[in-house]
Design a protein around this motif. Structure first.
Motif, PDB file in Angstrom:
ATOM      1  N   TYR A  90       0.838  -1.199   0.000  1.00 41.32           N
ATOM      2  CA  TYR A  90       0.000   0.000   0.000  1.00 41.32           C
ATOM      3  C   TYR A  90       0.869   1.244   0.000  1.00 41.32           C
ATOM      4  O   TYR A  90       1.848   1.352   0.749  1.00 41.32           O
ATOM      5  N   THR A  91       0.507   2.203  -0.841  1.00 40.10           N
ATOM      6  CA  THR A  91       1.262   3.448  -0.990  1.00 40.10           C
ATOM      7  C   THR A  91       0.638   4.536  -0.120  1.00 40.10           C
ATOM      8  O   THR A  91      -0.385   4.321   0.552  1.00 40.10           O
ATOM      9  N   GLU A  92       1.239   5.728  -0.172  1.00 45.08           N
ATOM     10  CA  GLU A  92       0.695   6.857   0.577  1.00 45.08           C
ATOM     11  C   GLU A  92      -0.676   7.255   0.052  1.00 45.08           C
ATOM     12  O   GLU A  92      -1.527   7.713   0.828  1.00 45.08           O
ATOM     13  N   LEU A  93      -0.907   7.070  -1.236  1.00 47.32           N
ATOM     14  CA  LEU A  93      -2.244   7.372  -1.771  1.00 47.32           C
ATOM     15  C   LEU A  93      -3.284   6.410  -1.218  1.00 47.32           C
ATOM     16  O   LEU A  93      -4.437   6.794  -0.960  1.00 47.32           O
ATOM     17  N   ASP A  94      -2.885   5.141  -1.039  1.00 53.57           N
ATOM     18  CA  ASP A  94      -3.818   4.156  -0.487  1.00 53.57           C
ATOM     19  C   ASP A  94      -4.204   4.490   0.944  1.00 53.57           C
ATOM     20  O   ASP A  94      -5.279   4.077   1.417  1.00 53.57           O
ATOM     21  N   MET A  95      -3.327   5.193   1.668  1.00 59.18           N
ATOM     22  CA  MET A  95      -3.609   5.479   3.073  1.00 59.18           C
ATOM     23  C   MET A  95      -4.850   6.347   3.255  1.00 59.18           C
ATOM     24  O   MET A  95      -5.479   6.326   4.312  1.00 59.18           O
ATOM     25  N   GLU A  96      -5.215   7.116   2.227  1.00 56.38           N
ATOM     26  CA  GLU A  96      -6.393   7.980   2.330  1.00 56.38           C
ATOM     27  C   GLU A  96      -7.676   7.279   1.866  1.00 56.38           C
ATOM     28  O   GLU A  96      -8.762   7.829   2.028  1.00 56.38           O
ATOM     29  N   LYS A  97      -7.558   6.085   1.341  1.00 52.35           N
ATOM     30  CA  LYS A  97      -8.740   5.390   0.826  1.00 52.35           C
ATOM     31  C   LYS A  97      -9.418   4.599   1.943  1.00 52.35           C
ATOM     32  O   LYS A  97      -8.754   4.080   2.844  1.00 52.35           O
ATOM     33  N   PRO A  98     -10.749   4.456   1.896  1.00 55.47           N
ATOM     34  CA  PRO A  98     -11.452   3.670   2.916  1.00 55.47           C
ATOM     35  C   PRO A  98     -11.086   2.187   2.803  1.00 55.47           C
ATOM     36  O   PRO A  98     -10.705   1.697   1.735  1.00 55.47           O
ATOM     37  N   LEU A  99     -11.242   1.500   3.898  1.00 51.68           N
ATOM     38  CA  LEU A  99     -10.951   0.066   3.919  1.00 51.68           C
ATOM     39  C   LEU A  99     -11.855  -0.694   2.946  1.00 51.68           C
ATOM     40  O   LEU A  99     -11.430  -1.674   2.313  1.00 51.68           O
ATOM     41  N   LYS A 100     -13.070  -0.213   2.839  1.00 51.34           N
ATOM     42  CA  LYS A 100     -14.013  -0.911   1.947  1.00 51.34           C
ATOM     43  C   LYS A 100     -13.557  -0.811   0.509  1.00 51.34           C
ATOM     44  O   LYS A 100     -13.623  -1.785  -0.257  1.00 51.34           O
ATOM     45  N   GLU A 101     -13.071   0.364   0.135  1.00 51.93           N
ATOM     46  CA  GLU A 101     -12.620   0.558  -1.240  1.00 51.93           C
ATOM     47  C   GLU A 101     -11.383  -0.282  -1.547  1.00 51.93           C
ATOM     48  O   GLU A 101     -11.193  -0.730  -2.685  1.00 51.93           O
TER      49      GLU A 101
END
Length: 311
Positions: A280-291
């Motif tokens: 997971y990247t830094e961009l992934d850190m802002e995405k919801p767990l569901k997404e």
């Protein structure tokens, strides 16, 4: 029998003439004991054996006008002059003075030597006592200096301990602030996304499939989950488990690991999924767990940043 003069007594005891004359002159011809005291006190003077030089104007009993004094020793015979000046009673000293016998001289010298030994013993005892006192003073000063050094060291240790306590307290308060923020974020997300919006597929009726056998109902709708149970494997192989809202970002999981995991302070790390493998990247850190497909449950692995060998 007549007593020997102070100068004669000193010479008879073996003192050099220069020493004897200096002792008599510096004590004012006050007697053998005063002369001996002076010799004991000044026996280590560097000029003790140099010839005696009388003060200007009174050279070995001679007046300033050049006439010899009647009560001071002359340069030719200091011992005789001192003996003549010792008698202040007005008697005729030449008539009453008689030479001492050898036996009397030996007795007097013996007595004076004994007195000299006593004076020297007293001086040694006094010097020993002074040396003992100096040693005591030196030890007292050393102890006081040691106490000062110990106090300074204790103060430094106390300051260091206070500083460490403050740092630990500040670190504890910082961790508590992070925990409180996580709790507030959960509450806010729960109020905002609680229960999740109903899926559009759930509201639309599913048309019957032409290939469905008659008498069979529509397929069951997909269940919506609003929570995700996450298991995290740490760097040392241990695991921690917790439950997050489905709409919480992956960053909440990373913060939870920072607070509750045993990762060293300052250690930068990332999260990855083992199966299928995905870092997971830094961009992934802002995405919801569901997404990110981490609902209803998932296993994540902590890996050092830049280290792909965590698995």
């Amino acid at each position: 029998m007549a007593e020997m003069t102070t100068l004669e007594s000193l010479l008879e005891m073996g003192f050099g003439r220069n020493r004897a004359e200096k002792a008599v002159a510096n004590t004012g011809n006050q007697g053998i004991e005063q002369a001996m005291d002076w010799l004991v006190e000044h026996e280590n003077d560097p000029d003790i054996d140099e010839p005696y030089v009388p003060p200007v104007g009174n050279v070995l009993g001679v007046e300033a006008d050049g006439e010899p004094s009647t009560d001071e020793p002359t340069a030719g015979d200091a011992g005789e002059a001192i003996g003549e000046g010792a008698d202040m009673c007005g008697d005729d000293s030449d008539a009453s003075k008689q030479p001492m016998t050898e036996e009397e001289k030996r007795e007097q010298v013996k007595r004076l030597e004994e007195l000299m030994r006593l004076k020297q013993a007293e001086r040694r005892e006094r010097e020993r006592a002074e040396e003992v006192e100096r040693e005591k003073q030196r030890r007292r000063q050393g102890q006081e200096l040691q106490q000062i050094r110990q106090k300074i060291q204790d103060d430094e240790m106390k300051k260091l301990a206070d500083q460490r306590r403050r740092e630990k307290m500040e670190d504890k308060m910082a961790r508590q602030r992070v925990k409180d923020k996580i709790a507030r974020d959960r509450e806010e997300r729960a109020q905002k996304f609680g229960g999740g919006a109903p899926s559009s597929t759930a509201t639309q009726p599913t048309p019957p499939s032409p290939s469905s056998p008659p008498g069979q109902g529509p397929p069951p709708t997909k269940k919506e989950y609003d929570e995700s149970r996450i298991q995290v494997r740490l760097l040392d192989g241990s695991t921690i488990n917790t439950v997050f809202k489905a709409q919480e970002p992956l960053a909440a999981v990373r913060v939870y690991v920072q607070v509750n995991g045993n990762t060293p302070e300052g250690q930068d790390f990332t999260l990855l999924s083992p199966y299928p493998r995905h870092v997971y990247t830094e961009l992934d850190m802002e995405k919801p767990l569901k997404e990110l497909g981490l609902v209803p449950s998932a296993v994540l692995v902590v890996a050092k940043k830049g280290d792909g060998s965590a698995l």
